[in-house]
Design a protein around this motif. Structure first.
Motif, PDB file in Angstrom:
ATOM      1  N   LEU A 106       0.895  -1.130   0.045  1.00  0.00           N
ATOM      2  CA  LEU A 106       0.039  -0.074  -0.005  1.00  0.00           C
ATOM      3  C   LEU A 106       0.623   1.332  -0.046  1.00  0.00           C
ATOM      4  O   LEU A 106       0.734   2.250  -0.894  1.00  0.00           O
ATOM      5  CB  LEU A 106      -0.876  -0.067   1.382  1.00  0.00           C
ATOM      6  N   VAL A 107       1.972   1.410   0.805  1.00  0.00           N
ATOM      7  CA  VAL A 107       2.544   2.442   1.050  1.00  0.00           C
ATOM      8  C   VAL A 107       3.516   2.537  -0.284  1.00  0.00           C
ATOM      9  O   VAL A 107       3.735   3.759  -0.714  1.00  0.00           O
ATOM     10  CB  VAL A 107       3.773   2.411   2.251  1.00  0.00           C
ATOM     11  N   LEU A 108       4.155   1.560  -0.897  1.00  0.00           N
ATOM     12  CA  LEU A 108       4.879   1.455  -1.970  1.00  0.00           C
ATOM     13  C   LEU A 108       3.882   2.072  -3.356  1.00  0.00           C
ATOM     14  O   LEU A 108       4.468   2.991  -3.992  1.00  0.00           O
ATOM     15  CB  LEU A 108       5.133   0.027  -2.511  1.00  0.00           C
ATOM     16  N   GLY A 109       2.707   1.689  -3.107  1.00  0.00           N
ATOM     17  CA  GLY A 109       1.815   2.412  -4.522  1.00  0.00           C
ATOM     18  C   GLY A 109       1.398   3.665  -4.151  1.00  0.00           C
ATOM     19  O   GLY A 109       1.372   4.207  -4.992  1.00  0.00           O
ATOM     20  N   LEU A 110       1.547   4.228  -2.971  1.00  0.00           N
ATOM     21  CA  LEU A 110       1.088   5.489  -2.624  1.00  0.00           C
ATOM     22  C   LEU A 110       2.259   6.654  -2.759  1.00  0.00           C
ATOM     23  O   LEU A 110       2.043   7.614  -3.418  1.00  0.00           O
ATOM     24  CB  LEU A 110       0.441   5.698  -1.187  1.00  0.00           C
ATOM     25  N   ILE A 111       3.460   6.241  -2.243  1.00  0.00           N
ATOM     26  CA  ILE A 111       4.438   7.181  -2.364  1.00  0.00           C
ATOM     27  C   ILE A 111       5.862   6.759  -3.277  1.00  0.00           C
ATOM     28  O   ILE A 111       6.615   7.596  -3.102  1.00  0.00           O
ATOM     29  CB  ILE A 111       4.901   7.694  -0.934  1.00  0.00           C
ATOM     30  N   GLY A 112       5.644   5.416  -3.931  1.00  0.00           N
ATOM     31  CA  GLY A 112       6.820   5.138  -4.587  1.00  0.00           C
ATOM     32  C   GLY A 112       8.158   4.580  -3.896  1.00  0.00           C
ATOM     33  O   GLY A 112       8.991   4.162  -4.478  1.00  0.00           O
ATOM     34  N   GLY A 113       8.002   4.447  -2.505  1.00  0.00           N
ATOM     35  CA  GLY A 113       9.014   4.163  -1.746  1.00  0.00           C
ATOM     36  C   GLY A 113       9.010   4.142  -0.287  1.00  0.00           C
ATOM     37  O   GLY A 113       7.645   4.405  -0.065  1.00  0.00           O
ATOM     38  N   GLY A 114       9.471   3.626   0.709  1.00  0.00           N
ATOM     39  CA  GLY A 114       9.292   3.548   1.953  1.00  0.00           C
ATOM     40  C   GLY A 114       8.509   2.134   2.412  1.00  0.00           C
ATOM     41  O   GLY A 114       8.802   1.743   3.688  1.00  0.00           O
ATOM     42  N   GLY A 115       7.728   1.901   1.643  1.00  0.00           N
ATOM     43  CA  GLY A 115       6.995   0.495   2.232  1.00  0.00           C
ATOM     44  C   GLY A 115       7.948  -0.732   2.475  1.00  0.00           C
ATOM     45  O   GLY A 115       7.947  -1.456   3.069  1.00  0.00           O
ATOM     46  N   SER A 116       9.059  -0.520   1.510  1.00  0.00           N
ATOM     47  CA  SER A 116      10.245  -1.639   1.748  1.00  0.00           C
ATOM     48  C   SER A 116      10.811  -1.491   3.023  1.00  0.00           C
ATOM     49  O   SER A 116      11.475  -2.349   3.606  1.00  0.00           O
ATOM     50  CB  SER A 116      11.112  -1.453   0.610  1.00  0.00           C
ATOM     51  N   ILE A 117      11.032  -0.270   3.560  1.00  0.00           N
ATOM     52  CA  ILE A 117      11.636   0.154   4.974  1.00  0.00           C
ATOM     53  C   ILE A 117      10.829  -0.679   6.043  1.00  0.00           C
ATOM     54  O   ILE A 117      11.280  -1.023   7.048  1.00  0.00           O
ATOM     55  CB  ILE A 117      11.748   1.560   5.062  1.00  0.00           C
ATOM     56  N   LEU A 118       9.391  -1.165   5.884  1.00  0.00           N
ATOM     57  CA  LEU A 118       8.770  -1.916   6.765  1.00  0.00           C
ATOM     58  C   LEU A 118       9.125  -3.295   6.910  1.00  0.00           C
ATOM     59  O   LEU A 118       8.890  -3.977   7.638  1.00  0.00           O
ATOM     60  CB  LEU A 118       7.425  -1.578   6.611  1.00  0.00           C
ATOM     61  N   THR A 119       9.383  -3.932   5.475  1.00  0.00           N
ATOM     62  CA  THR A 119       9.446  -5.235   5.358  1.00  0.00           C
ATOM     63  C   THR A 119      10.366  -6.033   6.387  1.00  0.00           C
ATOM     64  O   THR A 119       9.915  -7.043   6.643  1.00  0.00           O
ATOM     65  CB  THR A 119       9.844  -5.628   3.938  1.00  0.00           C
ATOM     66  N   VAL A 120      11.398  -5.501   6.380  1.00  0.00           N
ATOM     67  CA  VAL A 120      12.483  -6.283   7.445  1.00  0.00           C
ATOM     68  C   VAL A 120      12.011  -6.311   8.798  1.00  0.00           C
ATOM     69  O   VAL A 120      11.960  -7.461   9.593  1.00  0.00           O
ATOM     70  CB  VAL A 120      13.817  -5.746   7.201  1.00  0.00           C
ATOM     71  N   PRO A 121      11.557  -5.193   9.521  1.00  0.00           N
ATOM     72  CA  PRO A 121      10.984  -5.174  10.856  1.00  0.00           C
ATOM     73  C   PRO A 121       9.762  -6.043  10.631  1.00  0.00           C
ATOM     74  O   PRO A 121       9.650  -6.906  12.228  1.00  0.00           O
ATOM     75  CB  PRO A 121      10.587  -3.754  11.322  1.00  0.00           C
ATOM     76  N   ILE A 122       8.768  -6.204   9.945  1.00  0.00           N
ATOM     77  CA  ILE A 122       7.742  -7.186  10.105  1.00  0.00           C
ATOM     78  C   ILE A 122       8.168  -8.589   9.972  1.00  0.00           C
ATOM     79  O   ILE A 122       7.653  -9.341  10.788  1.00  0.00           O
ATOM     80  CB  ILE A 122       6.669  -6.906   8.681  1.00  0.00           C
ATOM     81  N   LEU A 123       9.156  -8.898   9.226  1.00  0.00           N
ATOM     82  CA  LEU A 123       9.497 -10.221   8.859  1.00  0.00           C
ATOM     83  C   LEU A 123      10.440 -10.708  10.302  1.00  0.00           C
ATOM     84  O   LEU A 123      10.390 -11.632  10.560  1.00  0.00           O
ATOM     85  CB  LEU A 123      10.573 -10.355   7.694  1.00  0.00           C
ATOM     86  N   VAL A 124      11.060  -9.675  10.862  1.00  0.00           N
ATOM     87  CA  VAL A 124      11.939  -9.922  12.012  1.00  0.00           C
ATOM     88  C   VAL A 124      11.038 -10.069  13.278  1.00  0.00           C
ATOM     89  O   VAL A 124      11.162 -11.157  14.197  1.00  0.00           O
ATOM     90  CB  VAL A 124      13.221  -9.025  12.191  1.00  0.00           C
ATOM     91  N   TYR A 125      10.272  -9.099  13.695  1.00  0.00           N
ATOM     92  CA  TYR A 125       9.636  -8.883  14.740  1.00  0.00           C
ATOM     93  C   TYR A 125       8.184  -9.568  15.020  1.00  0.00           C
ATOM     94  O   TYR A 125       7.831  -9.949  15.901  1.00  0.00           O
ATOM     95  CB  TYR A 125       9.536  -7.485  15.394  1.00  0.00           C
ATOM     96  N   LEU A 126       7.409  -9.753  13.759  1.00  0.00           N
ATOM     97  CA  LEU A 126       6.190 -10.183  13.853  1.00  0.00           C
ATOM     98  C   LEU A 126       6.235 -11.578  13.155  1.00  0.00           C
ATOM     99  O   LEU A 126       5.695 -12.766  13.674  1.00  0.00           O
ATOM    100  CB  LEU A 126       5.324  -9.178  12.939  1.00  0.00           C
ATOM    101  N   ILE A 127       7.122 -11.876  12.237  1.00  0.00           N
ATOM    102  CA  ILE A 127       6.900 -13.483  11.924  1.00  0.00           C
ATOM    103  C   ILE A 127       8.024 -14.038  12.364  1.00  0.00           C
ATOM    104  O   ILE A 127       8.062 -15.495  12.638  1.00  0.00           O
ATOM    105  CB  ILE A 127       7.208 -13.231  10.336  1.00  0.00           C
ATOM    106  N   GLY A 128       9.087 -13.541  12.850  1.00  0.00           N
ATOM    107  CA  GLY A 128      10.122 -14.293  13.819  1.00  0.00           C
ATOM    108  C   GLY A 128      11.305 -14.719  12.759  1.00  0.00           C
ATOM    109  O   GLY A 128      12.093 -15.658  13.373  1.00  0.00           O
ATOM    110  N   LEU A 129      11.683 -14.062  11.887  1.00  0.00           N
ATOM    111  CA  LEU A 129      12.563 -14.473  10.982  1.00  0.00           C
ATOM    112  C   LEU A 129      14.178 -14.079  11.480  1.00  0.00           C
ATOM    113  O   LEU A 129      14.234 -12.902  11.863  1.00  0.00           O
ATOM    114  CB  LEU A 129      12.319 -14.165   9.596  1.00  0.00           C
ATOM    115  N   ASN A 130      15.146 -14.688  11.081  1.00  0.00           N
ATOM    116  CA  ASN A 130      16.499 -14.154  11.315  1.00  0.00           C
ATOM    117  C   ASN A 130      16.758 -13.031  10.349  1.00  0.00           C
ATOM    118  O   ASN A 130      16.251 -13.087   9.474  1.00  0.00           O
ATOM    119  CB  ASN A 130      17.483 -15.418  10.851  1.00  0.00           C
ATOM    120  N   PRO A 131      17.198 -11.832  11.040  1.00  0.00           N
ATOM    121  CA  PRO A 131      17.678 -10.518   9.947  1.00  0.00           C
ATOM    122  C   PRO A 131      18.252 -11.021   8.928  1.00  0.00           C
ATOM    123  O   PRO A 131      17.756 -10.154   7.816  1.00  0.00           O
ATOM    124  CB  PRO A 131      18.600  -9.778  11.008  1.00  0.00           C
TER     125      PRO A 131
END
Length: 267
Positions: A17-42
Motif C-alpha cells: 500500500l505504501v509503495l503504491g502511494l508514495i513510490g518508496g518507504g514500504g520496503s523499509i517496513l518489510t524487514v521489521p515485519i519479517l523479524v519482529y512479527l514473523i520471527g525470521l532471522n535478520p
C-alpha cells in the motif's frame, strides 16, 4: 497462527500500500515485519525483503508505465551499477559478516544486531528525507534546460545498491531525490521510474541469496501476494490521497520505528 503472525501478514498488505502511494518507504517496513512479527532471522529477512519488494515494485512499475510515468533511459543508467552492486553485496559481502562483529565489555554485537542497527540508521535517513519539505516542482520548469547528470546518477546507483544489499530495503527514499535533482524528472515520473529501479535491483540482489540460503517459497509467495494486493490498492488510492501529506506522516512513523529498533537491539 498467533496474533503477531496475523499482524505480519497484514503488514505485507501495508508494505504494498505504501509503495503504491508514495513510490518508496514500504520496503523499509518489510524487514521489521519479517523479524519482529514473523520471527525470521535478520539475514533471512533481508533476503526475503528483496524478493517481496522486487516483485511488488514490478507490479507498481507496470501500472505507472501504462500511465507514461517511467523514464527507461534513466532507469537503465541507474539500475546497471545498482544491480551489480547489490548482487555482489548479497553474494559475497553479507556472508563475510562474522557471527560476532565486535565486543564492548560484556556486550557482544552479533551479525544480527549489526544488521538491524545498521538498518535502523538507514530508516532514520529515510524518515528525514520523507519529513523534510522538498520543492518537488522545481524540476518542472527546468526539465528542458538543464543537462542530466548521468555519471552522478550511476554513482548513486552503486551506493544505493550496496545499501540495498546489506539491509534489504529498496532505497526509494534515496532514488527519488536523485531522479528529481540529478535527472530532472517530474515527481510522478520519478516515482514510477523508482519502482522499476527498485524491482530490477531487488530481484537481482535476491539471486545472490539463493546459493546461500534455504528459501521457504510457500511463505514467501503468500507474503508477496498480499503485498501485491496492497500496491494495486495503493496505486488506485494515489488518485485521491495527497502523496505529500502521506509521505510526511509515514516519515514520522519510520522515525519512531528506527528509534524502537535501536532501543530493542542495544538496550
Amino acid at each position: 497462527m498467533d496474533v503477531t503472525e496475523i499482524l505480519g501478514y497484514f503488514g505485507a498488505v501495508i508494505v504494498g500500500l505504501v509503495l503504491g502511494l508514495i513510490g518508496g518507504g514500504g520496503s523499509i517496513l518489510t524487514v521489521p515485519i519479517l523479524v519482529y512479527l514473523i520471527g525470521l532471522n535478520p539475514i533471512v529477512a533481508t533476503a526475503y525483503s528483496l524478493f517481496v519488494v522486487g516483485v511488488t515494485s514490478s507490479i507498481g512499475a507496470f501500472q505507472n508505465f501504462k500511465k507514461g510515468r517511467v523514464d527507461f533511459k534513466t532507469a537503465i543508467i541507474f539500475s546497471i551499477p545498482a544491480f551489480i552492486a547489490v548482487f555482489l553485496t548479497r553474494r559475497f559481502l553479507v556472508p563475510m559478516i562474522p557471527t560476532e562483529v565486535f565486543s564492548v565489555g560484556e556486550f557482544t554485537v552479533t551479525n544480527n544486531i549489526f544488521i538491524m542497527v545498521f538498518f535502523a540508521i538507514i530508516m532514520l535517513m529515510a524518515s528525514i528525507s520523507m519529513i523534510r519539505n522538498r520543492k518537488d516542482k522545481v524540476e518542472e520548469s527546468s526539465h528542458q534546460n538543464i543537462q542530466f547528470n548521468y555519471p552522478l546518477i550511476a554513482l548513486e546507483g552503486i551506493g544505493v545498491g550496496i545499501l540495498t544489499g546489506i539491509v534489504g530495503a529498496g532505497g526509494g527514499f534515496l532514488i527519488i531525490p536523485a531522479l528529481v535533482i540529478l535527472a530532472k524528472l517530474p515527481m510522478k515520473t520519478a516515482v514510477g521510474t523508482s519502482l522499476l529501479i527498485i524491482a530490477i535491483k531487488s530481484l537481482i540482489g535476491f539471486l545472490g541469496d539463493i546459493a546461500n540460503l534455504e528459501i521457504d517459497w510457500n511463505f514467501l509467495l503468500i507474503f508477496t501476494f498480499l503485498s501485491i494486493i496492497g500496491i494495486i490498492i495503493g496505486v488506485w488510492l494515489s488518485k485521491f490521497i495527497s502523496g505529500k501529506k502521506l509521505k510526511k506522516g509515514f516519515g514520522y512513523f519510520t522515525l519512531f520505528m528506527a528509534i524502537y529498533i535501536i532501543y530493542k537491539e542495544l538496550f
